[in-house]
Structures are given as structure tokens and as C-alpha cells.
Design a protein around this motif. Structure first.
Motif, short mmCIF file in Angstrom:
data_model
loop_
_atom_site.label_atom_id
_atom_site.label_comp_id
_atom_site.label_asym_id
_atom_site.label_seq_id
_atom_site.Cartn_x
_atom_site.Cartn_y
_atom_site.Cartn_z
N LYS A 188 0.85 -1.19 0.00
CA LYS A 188 0.00 0.00 0.00
C LYS A 188 0.89 1.25 0.00
CE LYS A 188 -2.50 0.94 3.68
NZ LYS A 188 -3.60 0.91 4.68
N ILE A 189 0.66 2.12 -0.97
CA ILE A 189 1.41 3.38 -1.06
C ILE A 189 0.41 4.52 -0.85
CG2 ILE A 189 2.98 4.78 -2.43
CD1 ILE A 189 2.35 1.30 -3.60
N GLU A 190 0.67 5.35 0.15
CA GLU A 190 -0.28 6.40 0.52
C GLU A 190 0.39 7.78 0.47
OE1 GLU A 190 -2.89 4.88 4.06
OE2 GLU A 190 -0.83 4.15 4.31
N ILE A 191 -0.38 8.76 0.03
CA ILE A 191 0.02 10.15 0.18
C ILE A 191 -0.61 10.65 1.48
CG2 ILE A 191 -0.08 12.48 -0.79
CD1 ILE A 191 -0.32 11.23 -3.53
N LEU A 192 0.22 11.17 2.37
CA LEU A 192 -0.25 11.66 3.66
C LEU A 192 -0.20 13.18 3.68
CD1 LEU A 192 1.70 9.25 6.06
CD2 LEU A 192 -0.54 8.89 5.01
N ASN A 193 -1.24 13.82 4.24
CA ASN A 193 -1.23 15.28 4.39
C ASN A 193 -0.45 15.66 5.65
OD1 ASN A 193 -2.94 14.83 6.55
ND2 ASN A 193 -4.79 15.42 5.46
#
Length: 387
Positions: free
Chosen positions: A115-120
Motif C-alpha cells: 500500500k502506497i499512501e500520500i499523507l497530508n
């Protein structure tokens, strides 16, 4: 009035649409591409991931995770990406590129999801991409050279063979029946195997392809048993196993009672003599009379005549003293028929053969005649009897 209601209703609908569109944007506000992994890629002990991510949020991070492993990726410049996606070419995406390596050497084999996520800035996930990969177990080929399957054994199990793998630091253990601990094989060089077997690693991953070990099985019962060889990777995960059977057969015993004959008539003592031969060493023999539960151990002696005549039940190594003899006191036994039993024991005190014979203790035969006095004679002071 109707116009006011319509305007209010329209404003409400627009507000709802704005609210939900904002929520969707918050959950999926970006674009991403993975450049180093394809769907269902085969991976090993580590996974290297490289790609780029663009977002509408400032100060974003990229988190990569698989099972219980996660890393925040490092970022790098990617002017080619910014040139291709003009709408994201702003201060929010100074370094679109990312890369990281995940150590998954301790994870189990099989299908995994990365899982690859963009985090704010609040570490909330605003964009997610998933890729399925397969952590494949090392390839192993094994050959057991000794013993054959279903072999008959007695005191020890000697196993020898070789194994090759494309992974380094593999180990192998042997387990007998329900053993949970296992015994680690000794290893040795096998240049013949390295020269003949290709496609399963080489001398770097298999410096000692040969394995061997001797297992004590003298305490196992008679019948069919099983041993299993398990091969472990460097993290102690089982990557392959193979099982074979063997049999522990009762020793073959030949026994002959030379003295006394069956159903012989005896009185005070029972003398038993004979011989026995076996293909197992350290056999013993005891004699039991009637319901005796203790028994008496036979004395043993050499019998070269027996060793020369009897074949197929061992030799002088397993039968250094084939002869047996013993004299048993039976003077306390009552008259009538009795039985003696010879039991042969293996080295673990298991009965492997027994034989019984009968003998008789008869009442003594007596002849008697009374000569004096006559029957029903009249007497006074004394009784004189003669006969």
C-alpha cells in the motif's frame, strides 16, 4: 413566497453537493505512479519501490507499507513529472519523486499487498494505491541417498543425501515420528552435486550441499515409523519438507530346548538346557515356572556347534554365547501338572519370543502290608504293629 422557498432549497442542494465534493477531494486528492513494480511481481527478502506522487496538499509525505512493515519514502526532484502534469506544478509538489526499500525477510511467503499512501500534514491518507506482489519461497531440490524408503532398521537411523537452494543460509533438520525439536544435520562439501545440479543456486548459496546424521532409534517400538526432513530459510521458516518410512521389526529368534523332554515326570528339581540364536545383539532369556512373574535369568555359555549349524539368525557377533542352562528348585510344588515358560527379551526388555513346556510332579507309588496285628483284634495295654 414560493420563489423564496425555491431559492432556499436550491442553496441547500448546492451546499450538500459542495460538502460531499469537498469530502471526495479530501480522500482522493492526487495522482501517483509506481515505476519499479508491476502487479503480481515476484519479490524476495526486500522490496524496492520507486515512483512519483502529486497532490493538492502542501507538505505531503509518501508512506509505503506491507503487512506490519511501513516506511516513509525519501523524496527527490522529478522535473519530467512536473512538466507532464502542469496543474500540479506548484509549491505543493517540489519533489514529486519518492523511493524506499522495505525489509520483508521475516514475513511469510505468499501473496502480499503493498500500500502506497500520500499523507497530508496531519498524516491522514489522502490518496492510496495498492499493488499485489508475491513473496516466493526459495527453490530447493533434495535427494535422500541413504536409506531406501521402507527399510528395516534396528538400533540407529543413518540418513545421508544432498540439497541445493537458490537461497543462502538454509538449514535442514530431521524429525522422527512426533519429535518436535528435530536434529540438525551435519553438512559437508559435495562437488559432484554442484557440478551436476543446475538452476538451484551454486557454490555461493550451497557451499556444503551434503547432509548426514545418525539418529538413535533403539528406544522405538516395533512397527512402522516415519522420519521427516525439513529445510529452513535464514529466518527459520520451513520452505520444503520430505518424509519417508522405515520399519523396526522384531528380532528373529530360533530356540531349542534339549533337556528335559516335554511332559517329563520330575520331583525336586527342574534342569533346563538348550540354545537360542538371534539376529539382534544383547538378547537375554528367563525361565518362569507356573505363575511366577519374576523369572530366573539363564546362565549362558558358548556353543560353537550351534553357531556352525544354525544360519539366518545372526552369528557369533550377536550370539557370543548361544547356550543356556539353569537348575530350578521345584520341591515346594504340589503334585500334578505344571508348566515352565522361557521368555526371550531384547535389549530394551521387550519380550520377542516365548516357548512353554509341561512337566508333572506325581505322587510317589507306595506298596504297604500290615502283618501284625489282625484287623479288629482285642488288645489291652499296648498296640504292636508290624508290616
Amino acid at each position: 413566497m414560493k420563489k423564496k422557498i425555491f431559492l432556499l432549497f436550491s442553496c441547500f442542494i448546492l451546499g450538500v453537493v459542495f460538502f460531499f465534493s469537498k469530502d471526495v477531494l479530501a480522500k482522493d486528492a492526487g495522482v501517483m505512479n509506481i515505476e519499479t513494480l508491476s502487479e503480481n511481481a515476484i519479490v524476495g527478502d526486500s522490496v524496492y519501490i520507486e515512483g512519483w506522487a502529486l497532490s493538492d496538499y502542501p507538505n505531503t509525505k509518501v508512506r509505503v507499507s506491507i503487512d506490519n512493515k511501513s516506511e516513509i519514502a525519501e523524496r527527490l526532484d522529478r522535473p519530467d513529472v512536473l512538466n507532464a502534469y502542469k496543474s500540479y506544478n506548484n509549491s505543493n509538489n517540489i519533489q514529486p519523486g519518492f523511493f524506499t526499500t522495505l525489509d520483508i525477510s521475516d514475513l511469510s511467503y505468499g501473496n502480499k499487498t503493498i500500500k502506497i499512501e500520500i499523507l497530508n500534514e496531519k498524516n491522514d491518507s489522502v490518496f492510496t494505491k495498492k499493488i499485489s506482489v508475491i513473496k516466493k519461497a526459495p527453490v530447493v531440490v533434495m535427494n535422500i541417498e541413504v536409506p531406501n524408503n521402507n527399510v528395516k532398521l534396528s538400533d540407529s537411523l543413518y540418513v545421508e543425501g544432498w540439497m541445493m537452494s537458490n537461497a543462502s543460509n538454509t538449514t535442514a533438520k530431521i524429525y522422527v515420528d512426533q519429535d518436535k525439536e528435530g536434529v540438525l544435520f551435519d553438512r559437508r562439501e559435495r562437488p559432484d552435486v554442484l557440478n551436476a545440479v543446475k538452476g538451484y543456486g551454486d557454490v555461493r548459496t550451497n557451499p556444503n550441499p551434503g547432509f548426514y546424521s545418525t539418529i538413535d532409534i533403539s528406544k522405538l517400538g516395533y512397527g512402522t515409523h516415519k522420519y521427516t526432513i525439513k529445510v529452513f530459510d535464514k529466518n527459520n521458516n520451513v520452505i520444503t519438507e520430505v518424509s519417508r518410512s522405515f520399519e523396526i521389526a522384531k528380532p528373529e529368534v530360533a530356540i531349542n530346548i534339549e533337556v528335559p523332554n516335554n511332559n517329563v515326570k520330575l520331583s525336586d528339581s527342574l534342569y533346563v538346557e538348550g540354545w537360542m540364536m538371534s539376529n539382534a545383539s544383547n538378547t537375554t532369556a528367563k525361565i518362569y515356572v507356573d505363575k511366577d512373574t519374576e523369572g530366573v535369568l539363564f546362565d549362558r555359555r558358548e556353543r560353537p556347534d550351534v553357531l556352525n549349524a544354525v544360519k539366518g539368525c545372526g552369528d557369533v557377533r550377536t550370539n557370543p554365547t548361544p547356550g543356556f542352562y539353569k537348575n530350578i528348585d521345584i520341591s515346594k510344588l504340589g503334585y500334578g501338572t505344571h508348566k515352565y515358560t522361557i521368555k526371550v527379551f531384547d535389549k530394551n526388555n521387550n519380550v520377542i519370543k516365548e516357548i512353554s513346556r509341561s512337566f508333572e510332579i506325581a505322587k510317589p507309588e507306595v506298596a504297604i502290608n500290615i502283618e501284625v496285628p489282625n484287623n479288629n483284634v482285642k488288645l489291652s495295654d499296648s498296640l504292636y504293629v508290624e508290616g
